[in-house]
Scaffold this motif. Structure first.
Motif, PDB file in Angstrom:
ATOM      1  N   LEU A 217     -10.372 -38.452  -1.064  1.00 56.43           N
ATOM      2  CA  LEU A 217     -11.428 -37.966  -1.943  1.00 56.43           C
ATOM      3  C   LEU A 217     -10.814 -37.674  -3.301  1.00 56.43           C
ATOM      4  CD1 LEU A 217     -14.299 -36.896  -2.527  1.00 56.43           C
ATOM      5  CD2 LEU A 217     -13.527 -34.667  -1.654  1.00 56.43           C
TER       6      LEU A 217
ATOM      7  N   ALA B 296     -15.631 -32.325   0.482  1.00 53.05           N
ATOM      8  CA  ALA B 296     -14.391 -31.851   1.110  1.00 53.05           C
ATOM      9  C   ALA B 296     -14.680 -31.046   2.365  1.00 53.05           C
ATOM     10  CB  ALA B 296     -13.587 -31.014   0.121  1.00 53.05           C
TER      11      ALA B 296
ATOM     12  N   TYR C 178     -11.416 -36.279   5.338  1.00 53.75           N
ATOM     13  CA  TYR C 178     -10.453 -36.936   4.458  1.00 53.75           C
ATOM     14  C   TYR C 178      -9.018 -36.631   4.871  1.00 53.75           C
ATOM     15  CZ  TYR C 178     -14.588 -37.677   1.632  1.00 53.75           C
ATOM     16  OH  TYR C 178     -15.836 -38.062   1.207  1.00 53.75           O
TER      17      TYR C 178
ATOM     18  N   ILE D 155      -6.920 -35.002  -0.594  1.00 52.98           N
ATOM     19  CA  ILE D 155      -7.850 -34.820  -1.710  1.00 52.98           C
ATOM     20  C   ILE D 155      -7.065 -34.766  -3.008  1.00 52.98           C
ATOM     21  CG2 ILE D 155      -9.591 -33.309  -2.749  1.00 52.98           C
ATOM     22  CD1 ILE D 155     -10.109 -32.209   0.100  1.00 52.98           C
TER      23      ILE D 155
END
Length: 225
Positions: A4, A39, A44, A47
């Motif tokens: 992300l 998030a 993910y 990040i």
């Protein structure tokens, strides 16, 4: 692997997504509120997070994630290279810092290092679970020494389960991770692919390791040390 990128500068965000797309699947967010929402889905592997954002700033996003028990590795981006900022970001739960402007090779190198430290990536991009070996670059699988043919999505599902062994994953998390928020299919596809994966693993006796958590989702039993 899925990343992300949270960056409000459109051109920089799109440039990072493009430069990382050859190695990773990448989602982007243009402000703090959208970045926090994505998030918090906890899908993910890492990040990339700008510090100064419209809405919620990067430091506050990381603080909220850690309070929620989400330990996704975070690489902060900042235009300010002060010791105070670096210490503040790390204290809030960030994992590394990169100062703008930066070059593509440095960004990728820091990401790979971050993923190796978190255990999401090995130096050979190979992960293991009991007698199962997954080879990230080729999306190849070997089970008890025998090659196992999986489709791309089946591989991604198995990889996601292995990375999160012992953790209950909701159907929504699995769907968003494997098919993405913008997919035209429905969440029912998760059950279909779990069934397919179990059938592929059944001859080796590993199918029962994928446990159904009724009304929630699935969990891969934690490997015994």
């Amino acid at each position: 692997m899925k990343l992300l990128v949270v960056e409000d500068h459109h051109d920089l965000r799109e440039a990072m997504i493009e430069m990382l797309a050859d190695e990773f699947e990448v989602d982007g967010a243009c402000d703090g509120d959208e970045g926090l929402f994505l998030a918090q889905q906890n899908i993910y592997d890492a990040i990339i997070l700008d510090v100064m954002l419209p809405g919620i700033d990067g430091f506050s996003i990381v603080r909220r994630l850690r309070e929620d028990g989400i330990e996704t590795p975070v690489l902060f981006l900042t235009a300010r290279d002060s010791l105070e900022d670096r210490v503040k970001g790390l204290d809030f739960g960030g994992d590394d810092y990169l100062v703008k402007p930066f070059q593509s090779p440095e960004l990728k190198a820091r990401l790979r290092a971050l993923l190796r430290r978190s255990g999401a990536l090995t130096t050979k991009q190979t992960i293991r679970y009991r007698g199962i070996e997954l080879f990230g670059k080729e999306k190849g699988v070997v089970v008890d020494g025998q090659p196992l043919k999986l489709t791309s999505k089946q591989y991604e599902l198995l990889e996601y389960l292995v990375h999160n062994q012992g953790v209950i994953l909701t159907k929504e998390q699995i769907f968003d991770r494997i098919w993405g928020f913008d997919s035209d299919t429905t969440i029912a596809i998760v059950e279909v692919f779990v069934h397919q994966l179990r059938k592929k693993l059944e001859p080796f006796g590993y199918h029962t390791d994928i446990q159904t958590v009724r009304g929630i989702g699935y969990m891969l039993a934690r490997e015994q040390e």
